[in-house]
Design an enzyme around this catalytic site. Sequence first.
Site, PDB file in Angstrom:
ATOM      1  N   GLN A 154     -11.720 -35.337 -10.844  1.00 27.07           N
ATOM      2  CA  GLN A 154     -13.449 -34.965 -11.761  1.00 27.07           C
ATOM      3  C   GLN A 154     -14.059 -36.023 -11.073  1.00 27.07           C
ATOM      4  OE1 GLN A 154     -15.146 -32.159 -11.950  1.00 27.07           O
ATOM      5  NE2 GLN A 154     -16.882 -34.503 -12.853  1.00 27.07           N
ATOM      6  N   PRO A 281     -12.728 -29.460 -16.640  1.00 27.77           N
ATOM      7  CA  PRO A 281     -13.898 -29.496 -18.007  1.00 27.77           C
ATOM      8  C   PRO A 281     -15.653 -29.161 -17.989  1.00 27.77           C
ATOM      9  CG  PRO A 281     -13.291 -32.260 -16.532  1.00 27.77           C
ATOM     10  CD  PRO A 281     -12.655 -30.276 -15.732  1.00 27.77           C
ATOM     11  N   TYR A 282     -15.306 -28.807 -16.754  1.00 34.87           N
ATOM     12  CA  TYR A 282     -17.081 -28.569 -16.642  1.00 34.87           C
ATOM     13  C   TYR A 282     -17.061 -27.064 -16.363  1.00 34.87           C
ATOM     14  CZ  TYR A 282     -18.136 -33.224 -16.829  1.00 34.87           C
ATOM     15  OH  TYR A 282     -18.046 -34.517 -16.977  1.00 34.87           O
ATOM     16  N   GLY A 283     -18.184 -26.122 -16.627  1.00 37.55           N
ATOM     17  CA  GLY A 283     -18.082 -24.729 -16.311  1.00 37.55           C
ATOM     18  C   GLY A 283     -18.631 -25.309 -14.637  1.00 37.55           C
ATOM     19  N   GLY A 284     -19.198 -26.301 -13.604  1.00 37.59           N
ATOM     20  CA  GLY A 284     -18.793 -25.862 -12.305  1.00 37.59           C
ATOM     21  C   GLY A 284     -19.357 -27.479 -12.001  1.00 37.59           C
ATOM     22  N   MET A 285     -18.606 -27.870 -10.673  1.00 37.85           N
ATOM     23  CA  MET A 285     -18.700 -29.385  -9.875  1.00 37.85           C
ATOM     24  C   MET A 285     -19.137 -29.498  -8.749  1.00 37.85           C
ATOM     25  SD  MET A 285     -19.314 -32.332 -10.936  1.00 37.85           S
ATOM     26  CE  MET A 285     -19.389 -34.032  -9.331  1.00 37.85           C
ATOM     27  N   GLU A 286     -20.258 -29.712  -8.202  1.00 39.58           N
ATOM     28  CA  GLU A 286     -21.337 -29.242  -6.923  1.00 39.58           C
ATOM     29  C   GLU A 286     -20.522 -30.031  -6.030  1.00 39.58           C
ATOM     30  OE1 GLU A 286     -21.989 -31.000  -9.362  1.00 39.58           O
ATOM     31  OE2 GLU A 286     -23.651 -32.787  -8.901  1.00 39.58           O
ATOM     32  N   HIS A 310     -26.717 -22.918  -9.998  1.00 40.85           N
ATOM     33  CA  HIS A 310     -26.378 -23.892 -10.866  1.00 40.85           C
ATOM     34  C   HIS A 310     -26.320 -25.590  -9.522  1.00 40.85           C
ATOM     35  CE1 HIS A 310     -27.386 -27.509 -13.351  1.00 40.85           C
ATOM     36  NE2 HIS A 310     -26.411 -27.701 -12.799  1.00 40.85           N
ATOM     37  N   GLU A 311     -24.365 -24.806  -9.341  1.00 39.56           N
ATOM     38  CA  GLU A 311     -23.919 -25.489  -8.744  1.00 39.56           C
ATOM     39  C   GLU A 311     -24.389 -25.705  -7.131  1.00 39.56           C
ATOM     40  OE1 GLU A 311     -22.152 -27.640 -10.656  1.00 39.56           O
ATOM     41  OE2 GLU A 311     -22.102 -27.083 -11.670  1.00 39.56           O
ATOM     42  N   HIS A 314     -27.808 -27.647  -6.834  1.00 37.60           N
ATOM     43  CA  HIS A 314     -27.228 -28.733  -5.959  1.00 37.60           C
ATOM     44  C   HIS A 314     -26.244 -29.665  -4.905  1.00 37.60           C
ATOM     45  CE1 HIS A 314     -26.510 -31.453 -10.424  1.00 37.60           C
ATOM     46  NE2 HIS A 314     -26.183 -29.800 -10.090  1.00 37.60           N
ATOM     47  N   GLU A 333     -29.976 -33.930 -12.234  1.00 33.95           N
ATOM     48  CA  GLU A 333     -29.586 -32.459 -13.319  1.00 33.95           C
ATOM     49  C   GLU A 333     -30.869 -31.491 -13.274  1.00 33.95           C
ATOM     50  OE1 GLU A 333     -26.686 -31.222 -13.454  1.00 33.95           O
ATOM     51  OE2 GLU A 333     -25.659 -32.641 -12.577  1.00 33.95           O
ATOM     52  N   ASP A 390     -21.428 -40.521 -18.589  1.00 37.42           N
ATOM     53  CA  ASP A 390     -20.341 -39.233 -19.423  1.00 37.42           C
ATOM     54  C   ASP A 390     -21.270 -39.123 -21.234  1.00 37.42           C
ATOM     55  OD1 ASP A 390     -19.451 -38.983 -17.082  1.00 37.42           O
ATOM     56  OD2 ASP A 390     -16.824 -38.399 -18.402  1.00 37.42           O
ATOM     57  N   TYR A 398     -30.776 -32.101 -18.021  1.00 34.12           N
ATOM     58  CA  TYR A 398     -31.658 -31.253 -17.922  1.00 34.12           C
ATOM     59  C   TYR A 398     -33.036 -30.061 -18.326  1.00 34.12           C
ATOM     60  CZ  TYR A 398     -26.600 -30.821 -16.635  1.00 34.12           C
ATOM     61  OH  TYR A 398     -25.092 -31.279 -16.482  1.00 34.12           O
ATOM     62  N   ARG A 570     -13.817 -26.887 -21.135  1.00 35.31           N
ATOM     63  CA  ARG A 570     -14.242 -26.967 -20.734  1.00 35.31           C
ATOM     64  C   ARG A 570     -14.948 -27.587 -21.992  1.00 35.31           C
ATOM     65  NH1 ARG A 570     -18.825 -21.645 -18.759  1.00 35.31           N
ATOM     66  NH2 ARG A 570     -20.431 -22.704 -18.432  1.00 35.31           N
TER      67      ARG A 570
HETATM   68  N1  BES Z   1     -23.009 -32.347 -12.022  1.00 33.95           N
HETATM   69  C1  BES Z   1     -22.800 -31.176 -13.199  1.00 33.95           C
HETATM   70  C2  BES Z   1     -20.962 -31.541 -13.687  1.00 33.95           C
HETATM   71  C3  BES Z   1     -21.156 -33.042 -14.402  1.00 33.95           C
HETATM   72  C4  BES Z   1     -22.340 -33.320 -15.398  1.00 33.95           C
HETATM   73  C5  BES Z   1     -19.981 -33.805 -14.278  1.00 33.95           C
HETATM   74  C6  BES Z   1     -22.509 -35.270 -15.562  1.00 33.95           C
HETATM   75  C7  BES Z   1     -20.414 -34.829 -14.642  1.00 33.95           C
HETATM   76  C8  BES Z   1     -21.057 -35.738 -15.165  1.00 33.95           C
HETATM   77  C9  BES Z   1     -22.977 -29.700 -12.852  1.00 33.95           C
HETATM   78  O1  BES Z   1     -23.855 -29.299 -11.996  1.00 33.95           O
HETATM   79  C10 BES Z   1     -22.551 -28.750 -14.219  1.00 33.95           C
HETATM   80  O2  BES Z   1     -23.968 -29.493 -14.571  1.00 33.95           O
HETATM   81  N2  BES Z   1     -22.621 -28.068 -15.333  1.00 33.95           N
HETATM   82  C11 BES Z   1     -22.789 -28.313 -16.389  1.00 33.95           C
HETATM   83  C12 BES Z   1     -23.153 -26.277 -15.839  1.00 33.95           C
HETATM   84  C13 BES Z   1     -24.465 -25.578 -15.738  1.00 33.95           C
HETATM   85  C14 BES Z   1     -25.023 -24.509 -15.447  1.00 33.95           C
HETATM   86  C15 BES Z   1     -25.857 -26.368 -16.392  1.00 33.95           C
HETATM   87  C16 BES Z   1     -21.523 -27.448 -16.698  1.00 33.95           C
HETATM   88  O3  BES Z   1     -20.801 -27.965 -16.290  1.00 33.95           O
HETATM   89  O4  BES Z   1     -21.726 -27.118 -17.983  1.00 33.95           O
HETATM   90 ZN    ZN Z   2     -25.356 -29.808 -12.906  1.00 34.98          ZN
END
Ligand code: BES
Ligand code: ZN
Length: 615
Positions: A154, A281-286, A310-311, A314, A333, A390, A398, A570
Amino acid sequence: MKKISLLLIIIAFTACQKKESTTKHEVVKDSHSFSNPAEAVAKHLDLDIKVDFNTQTISGKASWQIENISKGNEIIFDENTLNITKVTLGDEEKETKFELGKEVEFHGKPLHITIEPNTTKVNIYYYTTKESIALQWLKPEQTADKKKPFVFSQGESIWSRTWIPCQDSPGIRFTYNAKVTVPKDLMAVMSAVNPQEKNDTGIYTFKQEKAIPSYLMAIAVGDIEFKPIDNRTGVYAEHTVIDKAKWEFGELGKMVNAAEKLFGPYQWGRYDVIVLPPSFPYGGMENPNLTFLTPTVLAGDRSLTSLLAHELGHSWSGNLVTNATWDDIWLNEGFTTYVEHRIGEEVFGVKEAKMQDVLSRKTLKNNLDEIGNDSPDSRLKVETKGRNPDDCLSEIPYEKGYAFLQTIEAVVGRKKFDEFLTNYFKAHAFQSITTEYFVAYFNKNLINGDKTLANKINLDDWVYKPGIPSNIITPVSEDFNSIDNIQKTWRKTGVKGLSQKIKSTNEKQHFIDYLPKDLTTEEITAIDKEFNFINGGNFVVRRQWFIKTIQNQYKDAYPAIEEFLTSYSRTGSLLPLYKEMIKTPEGKAWAKQIYAKAKAGYHATTVQAVEPLLK
Ligand code: BES
Ligand code: ZN
């Protein structure tokens, strides 16, 4: 004399700032990177690494093609917790001097490498350590299949330097090729063009021909399979998950088409996703070409796939046009949240979109209540210098970002705003920009000297001031209005039959969020019996319900809450539960107890986020 030189510095500085706001290719100073891209910058990476599960290390060589702009004798990379063993120059691999500078918390150390004026290639030999935050090494029992080990990276925000020595700033872009050697029974995938099946050599090669910032470098190695969804999209996952994932994400191709229709061609070739083990650790990572996903989206009924929108979004906002520094994260974001909502409207319809909009505002309001309307972190352009980016991340980039773009859309009209966005993505494809640059571009291309328009939008307040400007739009959802009516009466009429009226995830979330604060145990029991939230809800519904049950100290939910907090990492979904728990002394003691059990399975960034709460 002193005064004059100070004056000169100030003039040079302001001149620099002005330039920064109008030129796109300008290298911007990023406080989170030690690198010196104005003098010497990395352009292409040839990575040759071995992934060793016995020692839990990645080792090998990062060969960087560089441009020695100033023709000086130093290039600086970022590294954090790596062991650098040797550095050589050119194809002839002539050994050169390197030196590590002073360590700075979160940032790691500058890696100073001596080069020659005509150096074009720097080869860095290194291996990772147990402290490499970007990498999580999983034992078989931490995976879905429970048979083979797994590792994933990550990178966002400043963690790529913990597995590859790099100029780790989102303002610096490079292409890469990689050769990755893994145990023969496992397969490797990266943020690049990917293999679709295992081979018997254990050697995989990758190509990323588009210039990407370092935080989008990514790797996952495990016993994974691939299944196509259509000819451009597909899914990677472990064997026990693959069919479920293929079905859950069945609308992926449709989403890519919708996004293209809205904002111009998808520029990356294939779009695949990988479902990772629960400690992601995240919902998703693009990650480009291959979004990394939490398994918690596998609801079984496609009810949580807006996260994919969302992903995928990106791929335009973030990966095509990137924030130049972490202070500009809202460009990433906020725009993506807007794109996500628009894709959602196309694919799931206007009714769903309206509900999402109302939920968005609620999230924004809650977040502002938490951090304070006057908090500097409630500005869109933030100041993250000296902090872990972070830790600075909230819902603001967002949801305030989204609300701002919605305001612009409302003022100029959807057609004009869509055109603006499409052009903006196209004009800045594969570039990284600052907020100041965006503002200048916006004023030139959308405002165009129209003072009335500028006043109606009020960009300065949105971007540079804390809190929310008064021209924010209040979205309305008729479906939610009916739930609000139910909310007014159910205490008298009872909850029986409500689950037939409140059905979708959005509706359930809205219902839960607005339940009265003083719920009795009988009422909570009746609601849970009617909806079966604890055992039958999807990940998001359960999370929202658990927050309520913690507030109301509803003990029947406690075993499920404990299971929830120990099964996943997560972070964004665990934190609200922990934050609610620590509000009472007993809750805090309980939280500490659960955390002690969960910690070993948590991702390092989750530990970073949760631990300070429990102090
Ligand atoms: N790029 C982010 C995850 C991220 C942000 C990782 C900052 C590290 C530092 C990803 O696109 C994201 O925003 N994920 C969200 C889900 C989204 C639907 C809001 C998440 O994981 O909660
Ligand atoms: Zn995002």
